[in-house]
Motif scaffolding. Sequence first.
Motif, short mmCIF file in Angstrom:
data_model
loop_
_atom_site.label_atom_id
_atom_site.label_comp_id
_atom_site.label_asym_id
_atom_site.label_seq_id
_atom_site.Cartn_x
_atom_site.Cartn_y
_atom_site.Cartn_z
N UNK A 240 0.76 -1.12 -0.05
CA UNK A 240 0.11 -0.05 0.05
C UNK A 240 0.74 1.14 0.02
N UNK A 241 2.08 1.20 0.75
CA UNK A 241 2.72 2.38 0.77
C UNK A 241 3.53 2.60 -0.62
N UNK A 242 3.83 1.67 -1.18
CA UNK A 242 4.37 1.76 -2.57
C UNK A 242 3.42 2.24 -3.65
N UNK A 243 1.96 2.12 -3.58
CA UNK A 243 1.16 2.76 -4.37
C UNK A 243 0.92 4.22 -3.71
N UNK A 244 0.92 4.33 -2.62
CA UNK A 244 0.62 5.84 -2.06
C UNK A 244 1.90 6.68 -2.32
N UNK A 245 3.04 6.20 -2.40
CA UNK A 245 4.30 7.09 -2.63
C UNK A 245 4.83 7.05 -3.71
N UNK A 246 4.08 6.89 -4.96
CA UNK A 246 4.53 6.58 -6.17
C UNK A 246 5.66 5.43 -6.62
N UNK A 247 5.60 4.35 -5.88
CA UNK A 247 6.17 3.30 -6.32
C UNK A 247 7.53 3.32 -5.36
N UNK A 248 7.80 4.07 -4.45
CA UNK A 248 9.00 4.07 -3.59
C UNK A 248 9.15 2.62 -2.78
N UNK A 249 10.50 2.10 -2.53
CA UNK A 249 10.53 0.98 -1.85
C UNK A 249 11.24 1.12 -0.78
#
Length: 423
Positions: A240-249
Amino acid sequence: MKTLNKLFTFLIILLASVANAQEFVYGDALPDAPELAVRGQHKVGVRTLQFIHKNQPDILNAKDGKAPLYDRDLTVEVWYPAEIDPNDTDLITYNEVMGTAGDTTRPLIPFTFKGRATRNARIKSSNESYPLVVVSHGYVGSRYLMTYLTENLASKGYIVAAIDHKESTFRDAANFTSTLINRSPDIRFVLESMRSSEGDAAFLKGSLDADNMAIIGYSMGGYGVLNVAGGAYSKAFNQGFKQFSGGSDLLSPLVEDNPEFKPVPEGLKAVVAMAPWGKERMVWSAESLRGLKVPTFFIAGDQDDISGYEKGIKAIYEEAVFTERFLLTYANARHNIAPNPPPAEAMQPGLHFDEYYRYAEPNWDQRRINNINQHFITAFLDWKLKGVDTQSYFAAPDEKGLMKGFKPRTFLGLTLRQNQASN
């Protein structure tokens, strides 16, 4: 005439000192305060330290999921047992702001409030060193959000360090992604910086007990301290964080089953999680909480509408089965079970309502909540960090409803649960 003038001057000084002594300061014990809420035997010193966490990912300037590196400057306020002349006043004035940076409806408004500490006093020498406690505020907040507790613990023989989390304070609030990825690393970095007693923390050398440490977090601070103590974030939350942050890992090193997930800091013996945020947002799963094995004291309101209770804080407590854990619940309380009382300035007409409700609870006197927190957190830390036998303060009330440490008829609106760790 000279004699009369001297007498008049003496009376003025006497009256001023009496008024000063009677002035209520955040954290002072009310008449119905439980036993361990009262301040300890030590006078308290306070200093402002600066630490720089170098080469951290700057998610606020990330592009295409990749972030440049930057240095995170972290201001830390430290309270500690101090050598202070008995004749010197211990009243201090703290400078704070209301409002939120970047929010035009809630401009920053400076205000001050008083505490009981002496700025830059010499640390009190002792044959024994003092356990370290690191405190992490919510989003948004500041290092001064819980002075009722930080001063109180220092007066009882603890070194207490409260962090200003960059991009997460009233003064510099930024996009929430920064808080999500930086909260746990900030806490870990300050914990290690304090225990090393180098740089600004050099005055602590020889006085800090790095073998007995605790971390306390409120709201997003709770989100951070549980992770530092081994409660890895879930794979679902990371997606969910990746989607929220534009793909950030960038959250991945803090997630379950990642080989980069760091071990629990050596010497960490206790965790206090006050209204920890995240469970209702899939931050933790039963599987990801398996690594939480440090004794943990949860504090919550059963009407918390920010972190959630039944599916939020209480669910974390129930699923963290591999650690000894406690849950103190305030009936009919919402999220603000940790901060200082509202400042007088927050009660001025015309201000945004949330300047008051950033601190206040609708059904509780905040000063009483503060006293109860002081009592139970003292008992918990004394037990886990100092080896003091305070377990009886966590025993169930007797048949008359009396709870150890509480005055008769005062243990109301509270529930205390506890569970041992599973094998």
